[in-house]
Each structure stands twice: as C-alpha cells, then as structure tokens.
Scaffold this motif. Structure first.
Motif, PDB file in Angstrom:
ATOM      1  N   GLN A   5     -18.201 -17.595  19.881  1.00  0.00           N
ATOM      2  CA  GLN A   5     -17.240 -17.606  18.791  1.00  0.00           C
ATOM      3  C   GLN A   5     -16.926 -16.168  18.353  1.00  0.00           C
ATOM      4  O   GLN A   5     -17.754 -15.504  17.731  1.00  0.00           O
ATOM      5  CB  GLN A   5     -17.796 -18.416  17.618  1.00  0.00           C
ATOM      6  CG  GLN A   5     -16.746 -18.894  16.680  1.00  0.00           C
ATOM      7  CD  GLN A   5     -17.321 -19.876  15.677  1.00  0.00           C
ATOM      8  OE1 GLN A   5     -18.515 -19.944  15.466  1.00  0.00           O
ATOM      9  NE2 GLN A   5     -16.453 -20.621  15.051  1.00  0.00           N
ATOM     10  N   HIS A   8     -13.200 -12.842  13.241  1.00  0.00           N
ATOM     11  CA  HIS A   8     -12.215 -11.939  12.669  1.00  0.00           C
ATOM     12  C   HIS A   8     -13.008 -10.728  12.194  1.00  0.00           C
ATOM     13  O   HIS A   8     -14.219 -10.810  11.959  1.00  0.00           O
ATOM     14  CB  HIS A   8     -11.524 -12.580  11.462  1.00  0.00           C
ATOM     15  CG  HIS A   8     -10.722 -13.785  11.787  1.00  0.00           C
ATOM     16  ND1 HIS A   8      -9.525 -13.728  12.473  1.00  0.00           N
ATOM     17  CD2 HIS A   8     -10.929 -15.095  11.498  1.00  0.00           C
ATOM     18  CE1 HIS A   8      -9.032 -14.944  12.593  1.00  0.00           C
ATOM     19  NE2 HIS A   8      -9.868 -15.809  12.015  1.00  0.00           N
ATOM     20  N   HIS A  32      -7.657  -7.985  19.237  1.00  0.00           N
ATOM     21  CA  HIS A  32      -7.312  -8.810  18.075  1.00  0.00           C
ATOM     22  C   HIS A  32      -6.001  -8.297  17.475  1.00  0.00           C
ATOM     23  O   HIS A  32      -5.632  -7.144  17.655  1.00  0.00           O
ATOM     24  CB  HIS A  32      -8.389  -8.709  16.996  1.00  0.00           C
ATOM     25  CG  HIS A  32      -9.713  -9.325  17.325  1.00  0.00           C
ATOM     26  ND1 HIS A  32     -10.107  -9.704  18.584  1.00  0.00           N
ATOM     27  CD2 HIS A  32     -10.764  -9.605  16.524  1.00  0.00           C
ATOM     28  CE1 HIS A  32     -11.336 -10.200  18.534  1.00  0.00           C
ATOM     29  NE2 HIS A  32     -11.752 -10.142  17.302  1.00  0.00           N
ATOM     30  N   LEU A  71      -5.567 -14.971   8.065  1.00  0.00           N
ATOM     31  CA  LEU A  71      -6.692 -15.111   8.999  1.00  0.00           C
ATOM     32  C   LEU A  71      -6.812 -16.557   9.481  1.00  0.00           C
ATOM     33  O   LEU A  71      -7.033 -16.804  10.668  1.00  0.00           O
ATOM     34  CB  LEU A  71      -7.997 -14.655   8.343  1.00  0.00           C
ATOM     35  CG  LEU A  71      -8.146 -13.154   8.115  1.00  0.00           C
ATOM     36  CD1 LEU A  71      -9.437 -12.859   7.355  1.00  0.00           C
ATOM     37  CD2 LEU A  71      -8.095 -12.387   9.424  1.00  0.00           C
ATOM     38  N   GLN A  72      -6.676 -17.503   8.557  1.00  0.00           N
ATOM     39  CA  GLN A  72      -6.776 -18.909   8.956  1.00  0.00           C
ATOM     40  C   GLN A  72      -5.647 -19.288   9.905  1.00  0.00           C
ATOM     41  O   GLN A  72      -5.866 -20.032  10.867  1.00  0.00           O
ATOM     42  CB  GLN A  72      -6.774 -19.835   7.736  1.00  0.00           C
ATOM     43  CG  GLN A  72      -7.001 -21.293   8.098  1.00  0.00           C
ATOM     44  CD  GLN A  72      -8.305 -21.517   8.844  1.00  0.00           C
ATOM     45  OE1 GLN A  72      -9.370 -21.152   8.356  1.00  0.00           O
ATOM     46  NE2 GLN A  72      -8.245 -22.112  10.040  1.00  0.00           N
ATOM     47  N   SER A  75      -6.705 -18.188  13.212  1.00  0.00           N
ATOM     48  CA  SER A  75      -7.727 -19.115  13.724  1.00  0.00           C
ATOM     49  C   SER A  75      -7.089 -20.380  14.267  1.00  0.00           C
ATOM     50  O   SER A  75      -7.469 -20.876  15.332  1.00  0.00           O
ATOM     51  CB  SER A  75      -8.727 -19.492  12.618  1.00  0.00           C
ATOM     52  OG  SER A  75      -9.590 -18.428  12.331  1.00  0.00           O
ATOM     53  N   ASP A  76      -6.120 -20.909  13.527  1.00  0.00           N
ATOM     54  CA  ASP A  76      -5.443 -22.141  13.946  1.00  0.00           C
ATOM     55  C   ASP A  76      -4.724 -21.970  15.284  1.00  0.00           C
ATOM     56  O   ASP A  76      -4.535 -22.930  16.026  1.00  0.00           O
ATOM     57  CB  ASP A  76      -4.443 -22.590  12.878  1.00  0.00           C
ATOM     58  CG  ASP A  76      -5.118 -23.055  11.595  1.00  0.00           C
ATOM     59  OD1 ASP A  76      -6.347 -23.297  11.596  1.00  0.00           O
ATOM     60  OD2 ASP A  76      -4.404 -23.136  10.569  1.00  0.00           O
ATOM     61  N   ARG A  79      -6.477 -17.368  17.794  1.00  0.00           N
ATOM     62  CA  ARG A  79      -6.421 -15.901  17.848  1.00  0.00           C
ATOM     63  C   ARG A  79      -7.351 -15.325  16.791  1.00  0.00           C
ATOM     64  O   ARG A  79      -7.831 -16.036  15.918  1.00  0.00           O
ATOM     65  CB  ARG A  79      -4.985 -15.420  17.621  1.00  0.00           C
ATOM     66  CG  ARG A  79      -4.040 -15.958  18.687  1.00  0.00           C
ATOM     67  CD  ARG A  79      -2.603 -15.618  18.407  1.00  0.00           C
ATOM     68  NE  ARG A  79      -2.403 -14.178  18.502  1.00  0.00           N
ATOM     69  CZ  ARG A  79      -1.362 -13.554  17.978  1.00  0.00           C
ATOM     70  NH1 ARG A  79      -0.422 -14.221  17.340  1.00  0.00           N
ATOM     71  NH2 ARG A  79      -1.231 -12.247  18.100  1.00  0.00           N
ATOM     72  N   ARG A  80      -7.568 -14.013  16.837  1.00  0.00           N
ATOM     73  CA  ARG A  80      -8.400 -13.329  15.860  1.00  0.00           C
ATOM     74  C   ARG A  80      -7.657 -12.121  15.327  1.00  0.00           C
ATOM     75  O   ARG A  80      -6.777 -11.573  15.983  1.00  0.00           O
ATOM     76  CB  ARG A  80      -9.741 -12.870  16.466  1.00  0.00           C
ATOM     77  CG  ARG A  80     -10.599 -14.006  16.983  1.00  0.00           C
ATOM     78  CD  ARG A  80     -11.051 -14.944  15.857  1.00  0.00           C
ATOM     79  NE  ARG A  80     -11.737 -16.098  16.406  1.00  0.00           N
ATOM     80  CZ  ARG A  80     -11.161 -17.248  16.727  1.00  0.00           C
ATOM     81  NH1 ARG A  80      -9.864 -17.424  16.581  1.00  0.00           N
ATOM     82  NH2 ARG A  80     -11.883 -18.248  17.203  1.00  0.00           N
ATOM     83  N   VAL A  99     -12.658 -19.097   5.966  1.00  0.00           N
ATOM     84  CA  VAL A  99     -11.814 -19.530   7.072  1.00  0.00           C
ATOM     85  C   VAL A  99     -12.707 -20.239   8.084  1.00  0.00           C
ATOM     86  O   VAL A  99     -13.930 -20.188   7.999  1.00  0.00           O
ATOM     87  CB  VAL A  99     -11.058 -18.341   7.729  1.00  0.00           C
ATOM     88  CG1 VAL A  99     -10.057 -17.736   6.761  1.00  0.00           C
ATOM     89  CG2 VAL A  99     -12.000 -17.287   8.238  1.00  0.00           C
ATOM     90  N   SER A 100     -12.085 -20.875   9.058  1.00  0.00           N
ATOM     91  CA  SER A 100     -12.847 -21.710   9.993  1.00  0.00           C
ATOM     92  C   SER A 100     -13.642 -20.929  11.031  1.00  0.00           C
ATOM     93  O   SER A 100     -14.468 -21.512  11.723  1.00  0.00           O
ATOM     94  CB  SER A 100     -11.905 -22.694  10.686  1.00  0.00           C
ATOM     95  OG  SER A 100     -10.897 -22.006  11.386  1.00  0.00           O
ATOM     96  N   ASP A 101     -13.391 -19.637  11.162  1.00  0.00           N
ATOM     97  CA  ASP A 101     -14.126 -18.817  12.113  1.00  0.00           C
ATOM     98  C   ASP A 101     -14.899 -17.738  11.364  1.00  0.00           C
ATOM     99  O   ASP A 101     -14.552 -17.385  10.237  1.00  0.00           O
ATOM    100  CB  ASP A 101     -13.159 -18.169  13.111  1.00  0.00           C
ATOM    101  CG  ASP A 101     -12.554 -19.203  14.040  1.00  0.00           C
ATOM    102  OD1 ASP A 101     -13.330 -19.869  14.758  1.00  0.00           O
ATOM    103  OD2 ASP A 101     -11.319 -19.345  14.045  1.00  0.00           O
TER     104      ASP A 101
END
Length: 177
Positions: A5, A8, A32, A71-72, A75-76, A79-80, A99-101
């Motif tokens: 994983q 970011h 990124h 950022l989210q 993630s969706d 990407r980072r 965020v999810s990551d």
C-alpha cells in the motif's frame, strides 16, 4: 501500512522551510501527483496572510478539508499525491490523514534564522516573513505514533527528497515482513 500500500505524502513544516520545492522533487521521485495546498486557500485566507494576519482554526478548517478531499479523490482513482502543506498541528494532520490510504508526513525542520533568511530571499509568495514566529508558535512536531519522518532543511532539496524516498522504502520493507 501493508507492504503493497503506497501512501500519500504530505511535506509539512513552517512557511519558508522548502515544502513546495521538496514536494515537487519528491513527487517526481515517487511517481505521485504534486499538489500545493497553498493553491487551495480561499482568497480570504490569502488576503489575511498577505496582510500579516495569522489564520485561525476556523479559517483553516475548510481549506484542510479541501486538501483531504483532493487526496481522497486520488485514492479513489488508485493514484497517490505528494502535498506541500504546513500541517502544523496534530489536529490538522488528523484531518489530512482521514483518507482511505495511508499518509506519510515528511516534517521539514530547521533553525528559525535559516528559514527566515530563505523567506527574505524568495519572491512572489503571499506569506510575509512577519508570520514566521506565529507558525513556529503553532507548530506541534510529529508524535511518536504518527507515520512520518523529520528531516532537516539544511541539505539541498533533492537530497531531502531522496532521504524521504529512502525512508519510505525502508518502511515498506518493514511492513512487508
């Protein structure tokens, strides 16, 4: 963080510490997308800072939420991002990491005199050197439980960016074990 994983990255610190320059180089090294949180400030925030008036938490809240939302969105898309953002307080970093990551914080630190000198040497930035002391007063260094690394601003920006990438690779190796 699991070994597969990618996080970011938020390059943080007081105004004038080199966040934008380091973040741009780090985004290239890490592959990124680069984001400058300063670009997301509403005009009212920019006007206050340009006038030498420090922002309040109420001023920062929608701005930080906007950075987090960017950022989210990355993630969706799978990407980072690498974001240049002051993220001076833990509560601000808590918003950014929602965020999810995972989010890695790269805290750029340095002596006040060094950073003040850099601020006087730069041109075209809305943040006046007069606000540096208010930034140092607000700064809450990374806590031991925060995913991050502290790097000194003295080396050249490309060296700092490489050090951040090296830290990230080492952390990913440990997480994969």
């Amino acid at each position: 963080m699991s070994g597969d994983q990618r996080p970011h990255i938020v390059v943080m610190g007081v105004t004038g510490c080199g966040k934008t320059t380091v973040a741009q180089q780090l985004s290239e090294l890490a592959g990124h997308r680069f984001l400058d949180a300063d670009d997301l400030h509403p005009p009212s925030n920019v006007e206050k800072m340009a006038a030498g008036i420090p922002l309040t938490d109420d001023d920062r809240a929608p701005w930080l939420a906007g950075v987090r939302d960017r950022l989210q969105a990355l993630s969706d898309q799978g990407r980072r991002g690498v974001v240049a953002c002051s993220a001076l307080r833990r509560s601000y970093r808590d918003i950014l990491r929602d965020v999810s990551d995972p989010v890695l914080f790269v805290h750029l630190t340095g002596e006040r005199e060094v950073i003040h000198g850099r601020m006087h040497a730069r041109s075209g930035h809305f943040m006046p050197p007069a606000l540096l002391d208010s930034q140092f007063a607000l700064l809450e260094p990374l806590d031991a439980d925060e995913f991050g690394v502290v790097l000194d601003v003295a080396p050249a920006p490309d060296v700092i960016a490489r050090d951040a990438v090296e830290y990230l690779h080492e952390e990913r190796k440990v997480a994969a074990q």
